[in-house]
Scaffold this motif. Structure first.
Motif, PDB file in Angstrom:
ATOM      1  N   LYS A 124      83.844  52.605  68.753  1.00 23.11           N
ATOM      2  CA  LYS A 124      82.880  53.176  67.936  1.00 23.11           C
ATOM      3  C   LYS A 124      82.963  54.624  67.589  1.00 23.11           C
ATOM      4  O   LYS A 124      83.333  55.154  68.526  1.00 23.11           O
ATOM      5  CB  LYS A 124      81.393  52.707  68.401  1.00 23.11           C
ATOM      6  CG  LYS A 124      81.162  51.142  68.313  1.00 23.11           C
ATOM      7  CD  LYS A 124      80.752  50.720  67.035  1.00 23.11           C
ATOM      8  CE  LYS A 124      80.399  49.235  67.249  1.00 23.11           C
ATOM      9  NZ  LYS A 124      80.276  48.780  65.888  1.00 23.11           N
ATOM     10  N   MET A 125      82.926  55.019  66.382  1.00 18.43           N
ATOM     11  CA  MET A 125      83.012  56.803  66.260  1.00 18.43           C
ATOM     12  C   MET A 125      81.587  57.055  65.515  1.00 18.43           C
ATOM     13  O   MET A 125      81.160  56.401  64.646  1.00 18.43           O
ATOM     14  CB  MET A 125      84.102  56.762  65.336  1.00 18.43           C
ATOM     15  CG  MET A 125      84.143  58.298  65.084  1.00 18.43           C
ATOM     16  SD  MET A 125      85.843  58.679  64.134  1.00 18.43           S
ATOM     17  CE  MET A 125      85.996  60.312  64.042  1.00 18.43           C
ATOM     18  N   VAL A 126      81.044  58.030  66.020  1.00 20.72           N
ATOM     19  CA  VAL A 126      79.991  58.590  65.467  1.00 20.72           C
ATOM     20  C   VAL A 126      80.315  59.702  64.695  1.00 20.72           C
ATOM     21  O   VAL A 126      80.855  60.726  65.048  1.00 20.72           O
ATOM     22  CB  VAL A 126      78.858  58.905  66.511  1.00 20.72           C
ATOM     23  CG1 VAL A 126      77.758  59.726  65.900  1.00 20.72           C
ATOM     24  CG2 VAL A 126      78.395  57.568  67.194  1.00 20.72           C
ATOM     25  N   ASN A 127      79.806  60.071  63.260  1.00 20.84           N
ATOM     26  CA  ASN A 127      80.147  61.223  62.495  1.00 20.84           C
ATOM     27  C   ASN A 127      78.756  61.749  62.125  1.00 20.84           C
ATOM     28  O   ASN A 127      77.765  60.983  61.940  1.00 20.84           O
ATOM     29  CB  ASN A 127      81.014  60.796  61.139  1.00 20.84           C
ATOM     30  CG  ASN A 127      82.234  60.012  61.417  1.00 20.84           C
ATOM     31  OD1 ASN A 127      83.118  60.849  61.900  1.00 20.84           O
ATOM     32  ND2 ASN A 127      82.303  58.804  61.449  1.00 20.84           N
ATOM     33  N   VAL A 128      78.672  63.034  62.469  1.00 19.55           N
ATOM     34  CA  VAL A 128      77.649  63.693  62.248  1.00 19.55           C
ATOM     35  C   VAL A 128      77.672  64.850  61.203  1.00 19.55           C
ATOM     36  O   VAL A 128      78.590  65.665  61.919  1.00 19.55           O
ATOM     37  CB  VAL A 128      76.843  64.278  63.597  1.00 19.55           C
ATOM     38  CG1 VAL A 128      75.497  65.227  63.187  1.00 19.55           C
ATOM     39  CG2 VAL A 128      76.330  63.104  64.376  1.00 19.55           C
ATOM     40  N   ARG A 129      77.013  64.966  60.199  1.00 16.73           N
ATOM     41  CA  ARG A 129      77.238  66.043  59.329  1.00 16.73           C
ATOM     42  C   ARG A 129      76.093  66.835  59.530  1.00 16.73           C
ATOM     43  O   ARG A 129      74.742  66.639  59.510  1.00 16.73           O
ATOM     44  CB  ARG A 129      77.297  65.706  57.997  1.00 16.73           C
ATOM     45  CG  ARG A 129      78.436  65.082  57.414  1.00 16.73           C
ATOM     46  CD  ARG A 129      78.557  64.509  56.050  1.00 16.73           C
ATOM     47  NE  ARG A 129      78.914  65.912  55.237  1.00 16.73           N
ATOM     48  CZ  ARG A 129      78.119  66.420  54.144  1.00 16.73           C
ATOM     49  NH1 ARG A 129      76.753  66.038  54.059  1.00 16.73           N
ATOM     50  NH2 ARG A 129      78.084  67.523  53.724  1.00 16.73           N
TER      51      ARG A 129
END
Length: 186
Positions: A124-129
């Motif tokens: 799982k990869m979390v991407n936050v902008r």
């Protein structure tokens, strides 16, 4: 003593040596036992202190160094769904503060989005902008690293990517009503 009992300007001796994060460089440093620090902010799960004109962030799980009850490390159950994981990420982001502003980064309107991706490997990869209140803000790396550390505490998360963007540019209109009220910006 509880985190809420701290006030700006309070001076406290460290009861043990503690790892802290230098602000704005984001470099880890060790503050030695018996060193007297001055509290500048106690919000979320961390405390910002000043020592000899330098600012440091002490994480919640190390608050016993200040004589406080340590904040438990955030956790999420092993079988959490992507929706539960995303909710966890948003809750962690709400504990992140610019050390100079008493409103969390979500309420400030700095977080533009969060996405959970499942990689081919199954990780799982979390991407936050997110953005900053100003392009030259020296706190960007510190805030991003704080968010990353907190999100990585979920056992399901193997990778976290925090992308700082400036489009669209941040404005006061992005703040929640609660944040505007807290900062007297109505």
């Amino acid at each position: 003593m509880a985190l809420e009992s701290l006030y700006k300007g309070q001076q406290l001796p460290l009861q043990r040596s503690v790892e802290a994060v230098a602000i704005p460089s984001g470099q880890p440093v060790t503050l030695e036992e018996d060193t007297v620090v001055q509290v500048t902010q106690a919000l979320g799960t961390a405390v910002t202190v000043v020592l000899e004109y330098s600012m440091y962030l002490i994480e919640g799980h190390d608050l016993d160094a200040l004589g406080l009850e340590p904040a438990p490390r955030p956790t999420l159950h092993e079988n959490a769904t992507d929706e539960e994981l995303e909710a966890f990420v948003w809750e962690q982001l709400k504990t992140c503060y610019d050390p100079e502003i008493p409103v969390n980064i979500v309420e400030l309107g700095l977080v533009y989005g969060c996405r959970i991706d499942t990689l081919i490997s199954g990780e799982k990869m979390v991407n936050v902008r997110m953005t900053l209140t100003a392009p030259g803000c020296g706190m960007g790396d510190v805030i991003a690293q704080d968010a990353k550390r907190k999100i990585e505490s979920a056992p399901q998360v193997q990778k976290v990517h925090i992308e700082i963007v400036f489009s669209p540019p941040w404005s006061r209109d992005m703040m929640s009503d609660e944040a505007k009220l807290e900062l007297n910006m109505f």
